[in-house]
Design an enzyme around this catalytic site. Structure first.
Site: not given
Ligand SMILES: O=C(CO)COP(=O)(O)O
Length: 249
Positions: A9, A11, A93, A95, A163, A169, A209
Site C-alpha cells: 500500500n 498510500k 484502511h 487512515e 492492521e 508506521g 511495520s
C-alpha cells in the site's frame, strides 16, 4: 490451499519516477511463488499497468466510492479503477476510517459495489492502542469484521487485512501470539458466517511495520497468508525480501 499474497500500500506516496521501483520488483520476481499486489496512488495505476504488462504483479486502488458514477467530485468508482488496470481495491484502511470518518457500514457498501464490479476487496480491520488497552480487542475486530464484510464475499473477491492501528508506521508489532489470536478469530468468524469452504479460502493478511527483518517470523504464524505492507513496499530493495520471506514460508 490459499495462495499467499504480498500486498503493498503506497498510500499518498509515489510519482511517475516510482514506476522504476515497480519494474525493478517485477524483474526480481519474474515468476513469483506468491501473489504480488501493489496499490499505488490512483494516478499511477494506468501507467503502472503499462509498465508492468507481462509481469506477474497485480495492481489495486486504495479506496473507491460506493456508487458506480455520478456527482461525487474528487471520488473514484470501482469501474474506473478496473478500467485503469486494477484488479483489487483496499477498503476501510484505518487512515480512511480515522481521517475520513469512514464507518464499517460504509466500507461494506463500498465493498459490495467493488465486488460487483469485479474487484477483489482487501478489507482492513484493526484496533487502536486505546481500544487494545481499554476493551477486548477481539470484540472490536469482530464488530468491524461483521459490519465491513458484505454478504456474497468469497475467497476470490475478499481478502481481510488485520492492521492494528498502533503498529502502522510505528516500528511496533504485536507479538506472534497476539497476531495469531486475532487471525485465528477472524478465520473462525468467516467460517461460521460463510461456511467452512469459503471461510477457509479467504486470505488473511497482517499489516503494520512489516519489514524484511521481521517478515519470516510473522509469516510463520498460523492463518497469516501474507502481509499488507506500507513503507517497506515503496522500493524494490525493501519489498523484495518480504516477497522472498513469504515464498519461503
Ligand atoms: O498501513 C499499512 C499498510 O496498509 C502498514 O504501514 P507500515 O508498513 O508502513 O507500517
Amino acid at each position: 490451499m490459499r495462495r499467499k499474497l504480498a500486498a503493498g500500500n503506497w498510500k499518498m506516496n509515489g510519482l511517475r519516477a516510482g514506476l522504476s521501483e515497480m519494474e525493478a520488483l517485477a524483474q526480481r520476481h519474474p515468476d513469483p511463488r506468491v501473489d504480488i499486489l501493489l496499490c499505488p496512488p490512483a494516478t499511477l495505476i494506468a501507467p503502472a499497468a503499462q509498465a508492468l504488462s507481462g509481469s506477474r504483479i497485480a495492481l489495486g486502488g486504495q479506496d473507491c466510492h460506493a456508487e458506480t458514477s455520478g456527482a461525487y467530485t474528487g471520488d473514484l468508482s470501482a469501474g474506473m479503477l478496473l478500467d485503469a488496470g486494477a484488479g483489487a481495491v483496499i477498503l476501510g484502511h484505518s487512515e480512511r476510517r480515522a481521517l475520513h470518518r469512514e464507518t464499517s457500514e460504509e466500507v461494506r457498501v463500498k465493498a459490495r459495489t467493488a465486488q460487483a464490479a469485479g474487484l477483489t476487496t482487501v478489507i482492513c480491520l484493526g484496533e487502536s492502542a486505546f481500544q487494545r488497552e481499554a476493551t477486548n480487542t477481539l470484540d472490536i475486530i469482530g464488530a468491524q469484521l461483521s459490519l465491513s464484510v458484505p454478504d456474497g464475499s468469497t475467497g476470490v473477491n475478499l481478502v481481510v487485512a488485520y492492521e492494528p492501528v498502533w503498529a502502522i508506521g510505528s516500528g511496533k508489532t504485536p507479538t506472534p501470539g497476539e497476531i495469531g489470536e486475532v487471525h485465528t478469530f477472524i478465520r473462525a468468524r468467516l467460517e461460521s458466517r460463510f461456511g467452512p469452504g469459503v471461510g477457509r479460502s479467504v486470505r488473511l493478511l497482517y499489516g503494520g511495520s512489516v519489514k524484511g527483518d521481521n517478515a519470516a517470523e510473522i509469516f510463520a504464524i498460523p492463518d497469516v497468508d501474507g502481509a499488507l505492507v506500507g513503507g517497506a513496499s515503496l522500493t524494490a530493495a525493501d519489498f523484495s525480501p518480504i516477497v522472498e520471506a513469504l515464498e519461503e514460508a
